[in-house]
Design a protein around this motif. Structure first.
Motif: not given
Lengths: 255, 143
Positions: A153-160, B81-83, B86, B96, B105, B119-121, B129
């Motif tokens: 996961q992108h650290p600041t853009i949650s959708e990315a 991929i979109k949220v 959020f 965003i 990306i 997903i890893s986060g 997510f």
């Protein structure tokens, strides 16, 4: 055209305060195997949780249980926390938040995933993934014609998704701001690190990868240099200016 | 509550004859190649983001089906991929725009030849997510 059903069984449950995904892809995988795997997570939680009144960790902290009388797993985890503190030059320090109370949660999460993965392998399963709160172990293949592909996961853009890592047997841990609900701080200063958004570590053990990721993140901009010297573990650091630093062996999108 | 599946672009079918007009006229019917491009949006389950509310992931998938005679080959690709739900730190929902996403990306999407399975986060919301994306991907697999 009929799409082929996904092989195996999968489930998400909330244990240890986080969603845990167990995805078994072997043809012979059953719900009973999922039940036993989740039971194991709950057993670990019962023994280690700092939120449960009767866990061994809580009883040790209340002075009701001597360390020498604790379960072998509890002693092993606490000993590993000590060795990781020196390996990370004090940056992975489970005692930093509260010196009077033990809280090995930072190691227990990855350790429990490693343990459940070992249990699943011992049952003869070859193709599966286990994720606890975004820390992931994979084994074998996702599909007969495809390896596992893990999105970081992108650290600041949650959708990315910042990067895709492909492989068969992977352990991947990511640390960043707000990990486990609070800022990771530099134990030496008590302040959150500056200049780094997230650190992802891959390697054989998820427990160790997770501890290294926490430590490297706490080191801030000194983290990448430290990760470059790790043996058997690879790192990706995303800096605040969105530069991405990778150690030479960090796995890519092509397995 | 939105419907879990929304067709955002109705099926677009193109018939492509091979070679030039004369060759096409001469060619037997079996050489006809039909390419069907379809786009579909899949929405994951509403993931619980503990402190900050809910996260729901939507993926847009393009399926390209090539039909040659009786042979069908389908290729699927995740375009984005979109949220849509959020919560930011002040509790407001935010979007965003994809234009603002860094190059990184785009590279990740390009590198993704087939699927992302897991997903890893690091963050609380990443758990939601991951949960929601997992559900969206599972739904896409059945398409």
């Amino acid at each position: 055209m009929v799409a082929a059903a996904l092989p195996g069984v999968r489930r998400v449950e909330h244990v240890m305060g986080m969603p845990i995904v167990i995805d078994l892809r072997d043809e012979g995988a059953s719900d009973g195997m999922l039940d036993r795997a989740f039971d194991e997570f709950r057993a670990v939680d019962a023994r280690f949780s700092t939120y449960k009144d009767d866990s061994e960790i809580t009883r040790i902290n209340r002075g009701e249980l001597a360390l020498a009388d604790a379960h072998a797993d509890v002693r092993a985890i606490l000993a590993r926390c000590d060795s990781l503190r020196s390996e990370t030059r004090g940056f992975f320090d489970v005692g930093a938040a509260s010196p009077e109370a033990l809280d090995p949660s930072g190691l227990v999460k990855g350790w429990s995933v490693d343990r459940v993965a070992a249990l699943l392998s011992a049952q003869g399963l070859r193709d599966f993934a286990v994720s606890a709160g975004g820390d992931v172990v994979t084994r074998g293949r996702a599909r007969p014609d495809d390896c596992w592909r893990v999105g970081i996961q992108h650290p600041t853009i949650s959708e990315a998704v910042a990067k895709v890592v492909a492989g068969t047997d992977l352990a991947i841990a990511t640390s960043g701001t707000y990990a486990r609900g609070h800022h990771i701080v530099d134990p030496h200063t008590g302040r959150p690190p500056v200049g780094v958004l997230s650190v992802t570590i891959t390697g054989p053990s998820l427990a160790t990868a997770d501890a290294y990721a926490t430590a490297a993140f706490a080191m801030g901009t000194n983290g990448p240099a430290w990760t470059a010297r790790l043996k058997g573990y690879e790192a990706m650091t995303i800096l605040a200016d969105e530069r991405v630093l990778l150690t030479p062996g960090f796995p890519g999108a092509d397995a | 509550m939105r419907r879990p599946l929304t067709i955002i672009l109705t099926m677009l079918a193109l018939t492509v004859t091979s070679g030039n007009a004369l060759a096409a006229a001469m060619a037997p019917k079996a050489a006809l190649k039909k390419i069907i491009v379809a786009k579909k949006t899949f929405t994951g389950s509403l993931g619980q983001a503990d402190r900050w509310g809910n996260v729901q992931v939507t993926i847009v998938v393009t399926k390209t089906t090539t039909v040659t005679g009786t042979k069908k080959v389908a290729k699927r690709h995740i375009d984005s991929i979109k949220v849509p739900v959020f919560p930011d730190h002040t509790g407001r929902s935010q979007y965003i725009s994809e234009n603002a996403l860094p190059l990184l990306i785009q590279e990740a999407l390009k590198a993704q030849s087939t699927h992302i399975y897991i997903i890893s986060g690091a963050t609380y919301t990443s758990d939601a997510f991951a949960q929601s994306l997992q559900a969206a991907i599972t739904r896409e697999k059945a398409w």
